[in-house]
Design an enzyme around this catalytic site. Structure first.
Site, PDB file in Angstrom:
ATOM      1  CE1 TYR A 297      -2.383 -45.680  41.317  1.00 15.70           C
ATOM      2  CE2 TYR A 297      -0.892 -44.053  42.231  1.00 15.70           C
ATOM      3  CZ  TYR A 297      -1.817 -44.422  41.280  1.00 15.70           C
ATOM      4  OH  TYR A 297      -2.187 -43.534  40.296  1.00 15.70           O
TER       5      TYR A 297
ATOM      6  CE  LYS B 234      -0.503 -46.015  38.438  1.00 20.29           C
ATOM      7  NZ  LYS B 234      -1.127 -46.371  37.144  1.00 20.29           N
TER       8      LYS B 234
HETATM    9  N1  LIG Z   1      -6.314 -38.872  38.223  1.00 16.40           N
HETATM   10  C1  LIG Z   1      -5.110 -38.576  38.668  1.00 16.40           C
HETATM   11  O1  LIG Z   1      -4.887 -37.496  39.247  1.00 16.40           O
HETATM   12  C2  LIG Z   1      -3.960 -39.550  38.449  1.00 16.40           C
HETATM   13  C3  LIG Z   1      -2.716 -39.244  38.985  1.00 16.40           C
HETATM   14  C4  LIG Z   1      -1.658 -40.129  38.760  1.00 16.40           C
HETATM   15  C5  LIG Z   1      -1.856 -41.277  38.001  1.00 16.40           C
HETATM   16  N2  LIG Z   1      -3.092 -41.553  37.503  1.00 16.40           N
HETATM   17  C6  LIG Z   1      -3.234 -42.784  36.722  1.00 16.40           C
HETATM   18  O2  LIG Z   1      -3.913 -42.495  35.500  1.00 16.40           O
HETATM   19  C7  LIG Z   1      -4.741 -43.589  35.135  1.00 16.40           C
HETATM   20  C8  LIG Z   1      -6.177 -43.107  34.964  1.00 16.40           C
HETATM   21  O3  LIG Z   1      -6.613 -42.511  36.175  1.00 16.40           O
HETATM   22  P1  LIG Z   1      -8.104 -41.930  36.370  1.00 16.40           P
HETATM   23  O4  LIG Z   1      -8.049 -40.929  37.451  1.00 16.40           O
HETATM   24  O5  LIG Z   1      -8.662 -41.559  35.057  1.00 16.40           O
HETATM   25  O6  LIG Z   1      -8.849 -43.221  36.932  1.00 16.40           O
HETATM   26  P2  LIG Z   1     -10.398 -43.599  36.947  1.00 16.40           P
HETATM   27  O7  LIG Z   1     -10.622 -44.426  38.155  1.00 16.40           O
HETATM   28  O8  LIG Z   1     -11.253 -42.394  36.738  1.00 16.40           O
HETATM   29  O9  LIG Z   1     -10.554 -44.524  35.633  1.00 16.40           O
HETATM   30  C9  LIG Z   1      -9.918 -45.780  35.542  1.00 16.40           C
HETATM   31  C10 LIG Z   1     -10.629 -46.621  34.510  1.00 16.40           C
HETATM   32  O10 LIG Z   1      -9.984 -47.899  34.491  1.00 16.40           O
HETATM   33  C11 LIG Z   1     -10.980 -48.906  34.452  1.00 16.40           C
HETATM   34  N3  LIG Z   1     -10.430 -50.146  35.004  1.00 16.40           N
HETATM   35  C12 LIG Z   1     -10.123 -50.412  36.292  1.00 16.40           C
HETATM   36  N4  LIG Z   1      -9.669 -51.686  36.407  1.00 16.40           N
HETATM   37  C13 LIG Z   1      -9.690 -52.220  35.155  1.00 16.40           C
HETATM   38  C14 LIG Z   1      -9.341 -53.496  34.633  1.00 16.40           C
HETATM   39  N5  LIG Z   1      -8.913 -54.497  35.415  1.00 16.40           N
HETATM   40  N6  LIG Z   1      -9.472 -53.701  33.302  1.00 16.40           N
HETATM   41  C15 LIG Z   1      -9.949 -52.710  32.483  1.00 16.40           C
HETATM   42  N7  LIG Z   1     -10.300 -51.486  32.938  1.00 16.40           N
HETATM   43  C16 LIG Z   1     -10.161 -51.243  34.258  1.00 16.40           C
HETATM   44  C17 LIG Z   1     -12.128 -48.334  35.262  1.00 16.40           C
HETATM   45  O11 LIG Z   1     -13.359 -49.002  34.981  1.00 16.40           O
HETATM   46  C18 LIG Z   1     -12.107 -46.876  34.831  1.00 16.40           C
HETATM   47  O12 LIG Z   1     -12.912 -46.674  33.675  1.00 16.40           O
HETATM   48  C19 LIG Z   1      -4.568 -44.642  36.218  1.00 16.40           C
HETATM   49  O13 LIG Z   1      -3.584 -45.574  35.840  1.00 16.40           O
HETATM   50  C20 LIG Z   1      -4.098 -43.823  37.407  1.00 16.40           C
HETATM   51  O14 LIG Z   1      -3.368 -44.594  38.320  1.00 16.40           O
HETATM   52  C21 LIG Z   1      -4.138 -40.715  37.710  1.00 16.40           C
END
Ligand SMILES: NC(=O)c1ccc[n+]([C@@H]2O[C@H](COP(=O)([O-])OP(=O)(O)OC[C@H]3O[C@@H](n4cnc5c(N)ncnc54)[C@H](O)[C@@H]3O)[C@@H](O)[C@H]2O)c1
Length: 252
Positions: free
Chosen positions: A155, A159
């Site tokens: 990851y 990132k």
């Molecule tokens: N939630 C947090 O606290 C947090 C913190 C840091 C970074 N992020 C980043 O923010 C982004 C969103 O995070 P989140 O918590 O909403 O995640 P989540 O898991 O709730 O949602 C991710 C979405 O991406 C879709 N997805 C996964 N693989 C895919 C693919 N190959 N093609 C198309 N769609 C795909 C999933 O179906 C899902 O709808 C991510 O990139 C995550 O790494 C989140």
């Protein structure tokens, strides 16, 4: 505000979580939102509800960002339907945490492909359309973890890769009215964080200078700013949205 009136906004991974919050925010501000997600049912359901609520032609599409043919077909479809692309949000991402010795090939590739390679495929596909209109906004999702994090080598690599990719997109598009920026969220209230056991969750929150988690709307607010027409002189930055967590250690 109505900063995205009639703009065409693409959100990958927009079926749930942060992507869904951003899709809702863009639609609320007048955008035509296209959600690309492997979860077709949830993407379509959200797009339908946004369309009803805001009277904008929103759509959910089955898109796997790790597959360039799937990405290219989506972009072509959106351009055929709406004639333009103004904003790309590279939000799709997954986690497969483990210590380095325990990350197998599949878990390395799937994490790097969903975040980093997917952001590259989508950016490559939208750029000709943005360049032809001399306008575009690209926001990609890094994480506070990009600086390094225990148990997240795949990851973190993805990132950190997004930071380098973003800065390079910013340079290559700088004279074409296009900006590229990254958002590095900290601890945001999503199903993943809620599922953590209480002590682990409290320990993490105690490291945040503000001593609280962020909300998906905090991320949507940041994305809306970076994607707005008014943010045209902001490019190549990584915006921490983390209550101060990225500042580093503190004695208090
Ligand atoms: N939630 C947090 O606290 C947090 C913190 C840091 C970074 N992020 C980043 O923010 C982004 C969103 O995070 P989140 O918590 O909403 O995640 P989540 O898991 O709730 O949602 C991710 C979405 O991406 C879709 N997805 C996964 N693989 C895919 C693919 N190959 N093609 C198309 N769609 C795909 C999933 O179906 C899902 O709808 C991510 O990139 C995550 O790494 C989140």
């Amino acid at each position: 505000m109505n900063r995205f009136h009639d703009q065409v906004v693409l959100v990958t991974g927009g079926a749930q979580g942060l992507g869904a919050a951003m899709a809702a925010r863009f639609a609320a501000e007048g955008a035509i939102v296209a959600i690309g997600d492997v979860n077709t049912d949830a993407a379509t359901a959200l797009a339908d509800s946004l369309q009803q609520q805001y009277d904008r032609p929103c759509a959910g599409h089955r898109v796997d960002v790790t597959d360039s043919e799937s990405v290219n077909a989506w972009i072509e479809q959106v351009v055929a339907d709406h004639g333009r692309i103004d904003v790309l949000v590279n939000n799709a991402g997954i986690i497969r945490d483990n210590r380095i010795e325990d990350i197998d090939d599949a878990d390395w590739r799937s994490v790097v492909d969903a975040s980093m390679t997917g952001s590259f495929y989508c950016t490559r596909a939208v750029l000709p359309h943005m360049r032809s209109r001399q306008y575009g906004r690209i926001v990609s999702f890094s994480s506070m973890s990009w600086r390094g994090n225990f148990g997240q080598a795949n990851y973190v690599a993805a990132k950190a890769g997004i930071v380098g990719l973003t800065r390079t997109i910013a340079l290559e598009t700088a004279r074409d009215g296009i900006t590229a920026n990254a958002i590095a969220p900290g601890l945001i209230e999503t199903p993943m964080l809620a599922s953590m056991n209480a002590p682990a969750r409290e320990k993490l929150i105690s490291k945040v200078p503000q001593r609280k988690t962020g909300q998906p709307e905090d991320i949507a607010e940041a994305a809306a700013y970076l994607c707005s027409p008014a943010a045209g002189y902001v490019s190549g930055v990584v915006l921490d949205v983390d209550g101060g967590l990225g500042i580093g250690s503190s004695i208090r």
